[in-house]
Design an enzyme around this catalytic site. Sequence first.
Site, PDB file in Angstrom:
ATOM      1  N   HIS A 103       0.836  -1.199   0.000  1.00 29.18           N
ATOM      2  CA  HIS A 103       0.000   0.000   0.000  1.00 29.18           C
ATOM      3  C   HIS A 103       0.873   1.252   0.000  1.00 29.18           C
ATOM      4  CE1 HIS A 103      -2.556   3.204   1.718  1.00 29.18           C
ATOM      5  NE2 HIS A 103      -3.523   2.597   1.074  1.00 29.18           N
ATOM      6  N   HIS A 104       1.833   1.316   0.924  1.00 25.73           N
ATOM      7  CA  HIS A 104       2.793   2.412   0.898  1.00 25.73           C
ATOM      8  C   HIS A 104       4.030   2.020   1.705  1.00 25.73           C
ATOM      9  CE1 HIS A 104       0.818   3.706   4.770  1.00 25.73           C
ATOM     10  NE2 HIS A 104       2.075   3.978   5.081  1.00 25.73           N
ATOM     11  N   HIS A 168       3.585  -0.933   4.550  1.00 28.19           N
ATOM     12  CA  HIS A 168       2.185  -1.211   4.838  1.00 28.19           C
ATOM     13  C   HIS A 168       1.655  -2.147   3.752  1.00 28.19           C
ATOM     14  CE1 HIS A 168      -2.227   0.454   4.967  1.00 28.19           C
ATOM     15  NE2 HIS A 168      -2.149  -0.799   5.388  1.00 28.19           N
ATOM     16  N   HIS A 238      -0.921  12.541  -0.219  1.00 34.21           N
ATOM     17  CA  HIS A 238      -1.285  11.157   0.148  1.00 34.21           C
ATOM     18  C   HIS A 238      -2.656  11.139   0.805  1.00 34.21           C
ATOM     19  CE1 HIS A 238      -0.966   7.002   1.372  1.00 34.21           C
ATOM     20  NE2 HIS A 238      -1.228   7.340   2.619  1.00 34.21           N
ATOM     21  N   HIS A 240      -6.146   7.956   0.895  1.00 39.81           N
ATOM     22  CA  HIS A 240      -6.543   6.645   0.393  1.00 39.81           C
ATOM     23  C   HIS A 240      -7.580   6.854  -0.712  1.00 39.81           C
ATOM     24  CE1 HIS A 240      -5.059   4.745   4.429  1.00 39.81           C
ATOM     25  NE2 HIS A 240      -4.109   5.311   3.723  1.00 39.81           N
ATOM     26  N   MET A 310      -6.439   9.036   5.078  1.00 38.15           N
ATOM     27  CA  MET A 310      -5.332   9.885   5.512  1.00 38.15           C
ATOM     28  C   MET A 310      -5.377  11.169   4.706  1.00 38.15           C
ATOM     29  SD  MET A 310      -1.978   7.479   6.154  1.00 38.15           S
ATOM     30  CE  MET A 310      -1.902   6.366   7.566  1.00 38.15           C
TER      31      MET A 310
END
Length: 854
Positions: A103-104, A168, A238, A240, A310
Amino acid sequence: MAGFINNLLILLLLFQNICLGFRSPLSVFKRYKDTSRSLSSECLGSDQPVISFGLSDFALDIRMPAVTPKQSDTYLCMSVPLPVNDEAYVVDFKPHASMDTVHHMLLFGCNEPSSAESYWDCDEGTCKDKSNILYAWARNAPPTRLPKGVGFRVGGETGSRYFVLQVHYGDIGAFRDKHKDCSGVTLHLTHQKQPLIAGMYLMMSVNTVIPPGKKVVNADIACHYKRSPMHLFAYRVHTHRLGKVVSGYRVRNGQWTLIGRQSPQLPQAFYPVKYPVEISYDDMLAARCVFSGEGRTTETHIGGTANDEMCNFYIMYYMEAKHAVSYMTCTQNANPEMFRNIPQEANIPIPVKSDVLKMMHGHHEETKDSDASYLLQQAKKEEAEILDQDFHIEEAVEWPGLDLKLGQVSGLALDPENNLVVFHRGDHVWDENSFDSKFVYQQRGLGPIEQNTILVLNPSNANVLHSTGKSLFYLPHGLSIDKNGNYWVTDVALHQVFKLGANDKEPLLILGVALQPGSDKNHFCQPTDVAVDPVTGSIYVSDGYCNSRIIQFSPNGQYVMQWGEETSLGKPRPGQFRIPHSLALIPDLSQLCVADRENGRIQCFRLETGEFTREIKHKAFGRELFAVSYVPGGLLFAVNGMPYPGEAESVQGFVMNFSTGEIIDTFIPLRKSFEMPHDIVASEDRTVFVGDVHAKAVWKFASAEKMEHRSVKKAGIEVQETKESETIAEAKLKNKPESTDLLKNMDKQHLVQQASSTGVSFVLITTLLIIPVVVLLAILVFIRWRKTTVYGDNWKGGGGINLGNFFASHKGYSRKGFDRLSTEGSDQEKDEDDGTDSEEECSASPLPPAPSSS
């Protein structure tokens, strides 16, 4: 004799140990390499975590040690020690991950990781002490490269001693086959001191709640800045899946200045700041994330899972080393009322095409949409907008073209052999007396220009190879060259367009009526430029100072169509012109771009229809944009005009990414100054020429990368020049505001030092390597002399100086003087299985060339 040999062996071993002080960085990392983890064969990570690039640079590979997350939204951490004790600088980040599995990722710097295990659950924490974010990655973002002269400081007395990688893992569906993951990042580090220290400023919302189904939800963050000035050069957004747009600003005296704005659904790379932004004491930093709760049935909170949200706005900055702070955060909204005045753009979502979204979210099913390939191509172009400011244009100060005796330089072009062709006005001048109110030329009595107005120059040394154009023109203006080498020129006094063969004295084709201005199909009014399509042969003329149109003609000069109109009051609309001044063909995309001079912008149109496709306009252009040039591969070059009284935008050249329109570099000359840069032309090797109508000069510029590796001949010897990376942060980085005079002086000083720097470094290192040899020889001569003096020629090795006995008093050595020296306590600098390692590192082989920054 035996004693002499024994002493010689011991002295050689001493010499070997001395040489260890000059070993390459690779040898310093032996222990780290030998004790590092071995990666699983299923992983694609390097089995050589540290790779030397020469005397000062090295790469450090940081990878997850073949992990398999057990559940979705797992955060795993691992640490890697900095493999050197002294200070180093991170200048490049290359990610190794796919959003299909990750994911990151975040990379932290600290002095003590939270765990000593090979990896651990990040719920235990990342670092025991304060951690600094150095890098962030998500959504298949491309590599991040810092500007020259800027680096994140690590090691030494104040820098971090460990890197901690946090990964993540979102949906673990990709791990159903139990495969191992080695995602991570490769760092490029250098020991060369960087004059500007990079840091990260994180703006983050911590309490936003997104109600289900609500169409628009704003998350606002704002803080006062209370430190020394920092200069922003990159940003990253950033969120989601619910994020639509994230925008960041500097607010000073009520004025909002954009730092960056982007859709978080596109690759979450660090994008370059469009134009320099300095943050000073007591400025406000403000950011807004726009979300939509549509499609959700429950509230969405800020959190760490893929189903949470986020709101992060990352800013990369640099500061002077003495004031540098490596990491700062802002998690509050110090002034909610100020957001009433936030620019409207911050509230407008950036649309992302559905096909791009599918690609970004890992769905690769086929689409029957006929534009699918085009959308994918556009997505790749959007991904290309990354921080790549290693590309920098500088004046080629050794080029003697400024010494040419020219008239007003109006046009430039490159012929098929890449020679520079200059169109100038000789002894004629365009001034307030040249035309009457109806645009009729008033100085016909002077006759045509008696000098050759077209000069063909060697682009390397400015030698005149050929000249023509005598007694043909009154007031030259635009110049272009077709694929067959024919010259196409415009004359604003004659109101005509001419086609000339390179060796012909008479025109091959003339469009327009001599000295008669007009606006119909057969007349021009001060035409400015001409372009010829290399595929179809169609001719395009920008017309001009007193008409506001683009006219297309067939290859033989027959009128085809025209488009454009005069600019109306208010904001200029697409297709409106206020002096269409310069043309640039983009044949691979079938587009024609126009420098709309007095509207300070570039407009692009489809060649076949004249349909408007896009506008490129930046505040840095100011009110006037004079000329534009395109280079195959996606670079657009332009020059603007002098600022109006009271305006701050300086006259300069621009390098832009054509697909995004973003400015990736600006440049100014070091010798003389731009007065009215009138035309620009660039070649595929990024050599750029600018002609100035008032300065009557032609400058040559080249990429700094190209000039770093050029060869020069001195005293008949070929010397390879290499710029040292501690040079000013190219701080012409345009992001560090400094006076123009100061920059010129610094650059001139550097140019004087540049040629000698490499030679000095080589001589210094060679001298240091020779010293032990000289000392060794001196000692041997002394021993020989001493023995000969005391014992005559029949001396024995058992007497006199015995260095073996000297070492025998130290622990770990025998009392014989001939035993192999112990390697205990040597930090394993010499491997038992590699007896040649130290020998190779002490050899006087030629120094390796400095690695390319690219």
